[in-house]
Design a protein around this motif. Structure first.
Motif, short mmCIF file in Angstrom:
data_model
loop_
_atom_site.label_atom_id
_atom_site.label_comp_id
_atom_site.label_asym_id
_atom_site.label_seq_id
_atom_site.Cartn_x
_atom_site.Cartn_y
_atom_site.Cartn_z
N ASP A 31 -18.78 8.06 0.11
CA ASP A 31 -18.62 7.75 1.53
C ASP A 31 -17.19 7.26 1.71
N SER A 32 -16.85 6.80 2.90
CA SER A 32 -15.46 6.45 3.19
C SER A 32 -15.03 5.10 2.62
N SER A 33 -15.96 4.35 2.00
CA SER A 33 -15.64 2.99 1.57
C SER A 33 -14.96 2.90 0.21
N PHE A 34 -14.91 4.01 -0.55
CA PHE A 34 -14.24 3.96 -1.85
C PHE A 34 -13.63 5.32 -2.17
N LEU A 35 -12.74 5.32 -3.16
CA LEU A 35 -11.94 6.50 -3.46
C LEU A 35 -12.77 7.61 -4.11
N GLU A 60 -19.48 -10.60 -2.96
CA GLU A 60 -19.14 -11.17 -1.66
C GLU A 60 -18.04 -10.38 -0.94
N ASN A 61 -17.13 -9.80 -1.69
CA ASN A 61 -15.96 -9.16 -1.10
C ASN A 61 -15.90 -7.68 -1.44
N MET A 62 -15.23 -6.92 -0.56
CA MET A 62 -14.99 -5.50 -0.80
C MET A 62 -13.60 -5.33 -1.40
N ARG A 63 -13.38 -4.19 -2.03
CA ARG A 63 -12.06 -3.88 -2.57
C ARG A 63 -11.03 -3.81 -1.46
N CYS A 64 -11.43 -3.24 -0.32
CA CYS A 64 -10.52 -3.08 0.82
C CYS A 64 -11.39 -2.88 2.06
N ALA A 65 -10.76 -2.71 3.21
CA ALA A 65 -11.50 -2.44 4.44
C ALA A 65 -12.33 -1.18 4.25
N ALA A 66 -13.58 -1.21 4.71
CA ALA A 66 -14.54 -0.14 4.42
C ALA A 66 -14.04 1.24 4.84
N HIS A 67 -13.37 1.33 5.98
CA HIS A 67 -12.93 2.64 6.46
C HIS A 67 -11.66 3.12 5.76
N MET A 68 -11.07 2.25 4.93
CA MET A 68 -9.82 2.61 4.25
C MET A 68 -10.03 3.02 2.79
N GLY A 69 -11.20 2.80 2.25
CA GLY A 69 -11.42 3.01 0.84
C GLY A 69 -11.17 4.42 0.36
N ILE A 70 -11.35 5.39 1.22
CA ILE A 70 -11.17 6.80 0.86
C ILE A 70 -9.70 7.16 0.70
N ILE A 71 -8.80 6.30 1.18
CA ILE A 71 -7.36 6.56 1.15
C ILE A 71 -6.77 6.06 -0.16
N LYS A 72 -5.93 6.88 -0.80
CA LYS A 72 -5.22 6.43 -2.00
C LYS A 72 -3.89 5.85 -1.54
N GLY A 116 -1.25 2.25 -1.22
CA GLY A 116 -0.86 1.02 -1.90
C GLY A 116 -1.56 -0.21 -1.37
N GLY A 117 -1.83 -0.25 -0.07
CA GLY A 117 -2.48 -1.41 0.53
C GLY A 117 -3.84 -1.70 -0.05
N ASN A 118 -4.57 -0.66 -0.45
CA ASN A 118 -5.90 -0.86 -1.02
C ASN A 118 -5.82 -1.54 -2.38
N TYR A 119 -4.82 -1.17 -3.17
CA TYR A 119 -4.64 -1.79 -4.47
C TYR A 119 -4.20 -3.25 -4.32
N ALA A 120 -3.34 -3.49 -3.34
CA ALA A 120 -2.89 -4.86 -3.08
C ALA A 120 -4.06 -5.73 -2.61
#
Length: 331
Positions: A229-233, A163-175, A177-181
């Motif tokens: 793609d841009s949705s994950f690291l 149901e949920n993504m790890r983080c905002a789709a366009h931010m996943g490629i960024i390492k 701290g916000g993505n981990y939070a």
């Protein structure tokens, strides 16, 4: 040795970005970091980091694993966050100069020196919710770490989250701290309610990554993982493992992987799954949790192919196998 990532060398390297320029790098005591309470990073999460390791070889020399790739990814993360892009030569100099001061502290394999370059926005402003920081600080920490599997490689339990993504789709490629939070509430809930170790994010049934690592499915001679793609690291360990798998004659498939296909393949006795990352290289996955059911992956234990791939990468890092891809930087 202390818990992973809790012991630090007493100094760090740093450089400030001010008035459109990076200052000359300096090495300062670890406790000299000072931030204005209005610093951009504290209010608008202008921060990114990298994680890489230096290894001691049998002849006593020290080598950093995939330094250029980590620097390039930090440049990309900074750029996508609207932060000043660190100069590659500057950051390489900071890492090497700091590490040279602690060559005698680099542990013998399977230990290593964990390197944490960090970039934060330091402009004192609380009026830039929609604007980037004009000032920033780049610094490098060192942390000697031991064997991640000191107690043995325990197979993980993963909750499949559709149901949920790890983080905002366009931010996943960024390492950053916000993505981990962003992933943390789902991980804590999975641990509390399902005794899971991690969450495998599969938004809409599309298998992507966990909260802190990339996911690999190993079916016989084939390694399957989500295409980039841009949705994950874009994991550097992931890339290294896929390269070595191809070197070993395995078939590498970077493509979409559905939850249905994952569950179907996982039930095969020879199937394996693993998480890839800097800390543990490859961590075996033994159980998938989905819709109230527990699905054993293969034998539920560390599989021979996972162990073979992890050993192949360790052998390059430790100087026991030829560095055919130019991954090591001698300090």
């Amino acid at each position: 040795m202390a818990a992973f990532g809790t012991e630090f060398m007493p100094t760090m390297a740093q450089s400030h970005y001010q008035n459109g320029l990076w200052t000359r790098p300096t090495i300062v005591p670890l406790n000299t970091l000072q931030l204005h309470p209005g610093a951009h990073v504290l209010h608008y999460a202008s921060t990114c980091f990298e994680g890489l390791k230096a290894f001691r070889h049998q002849d006593g020399s020290v080598h950093i694993f995939r330094l250029p790739a980590n620097i390039a990814r930090m440049q990309q993360s900074s750029r996508l966050l609207g932060m000043p892009e660190p100069d590659a030569q500057l950051l390489e100099q900071m890492i090497i100069d700091l590490l040279k001061q602690y060559l005698d502290k680099v542990p013998e394999p399977p230990g290593s020196m964990y390197i944490r370059p960090t970039h934060i926005g330091t402009e004192a402003t609380i009026g830039k919710a929609a604007a980037p920081t004009s000032e920033s600080l780049l610094y490098v920490l060192l942390s000697p770490v031991g064997d991640y599997f000191a107690g043995g490689a325990k197979p993980l339990r993963l909750l499949l989250e559709t149901e949920n993504m790890r983080c905002a789709a366009h931010m996943g490629i960024i390492k950053g701290g916000g993505n981990y939070a962003s992933a943390l509430p789902h991980i804590l809930q999975a641990q509390r309610e399902h005794k899971a170790d991690q969450v495998l994010f599969c938004p809409g049934g599309d298998v992507q990554e966990t909260g802190a690592a990339n996911f690999l499915l190993i079916d016989g001679n084939e390694v399957i993982t989500r295409s980039l793609d841009s949705s994950f690291l874009h994991g550097i360990t992931r890339d290294s493992i896929l390269t070595l798998a191809a070197d070993l004659g395995m078939s590498v498939s970077e493509r979409e992987l559905s939850v249905e296909e994952l569950i179907e393949r996982a039930a095969k006795p020879h199937c394996e799954a693993a998480l890839s990352g800097t800390a543990a290289v490859l961590t075996p996955v033994g159980t998938l949790l989905y819709k109230g059911c527990e699905i054993q992956v293969g034998t539920g234990q560390l599989g021979p192919t996972t162990e073979r791939l992890r050993s192949a990468l360790n052998a390059v890092q430790w100087g026991q196998s030829p560095d055919r891809h130019g991954w090591l930087t001698k300090v």
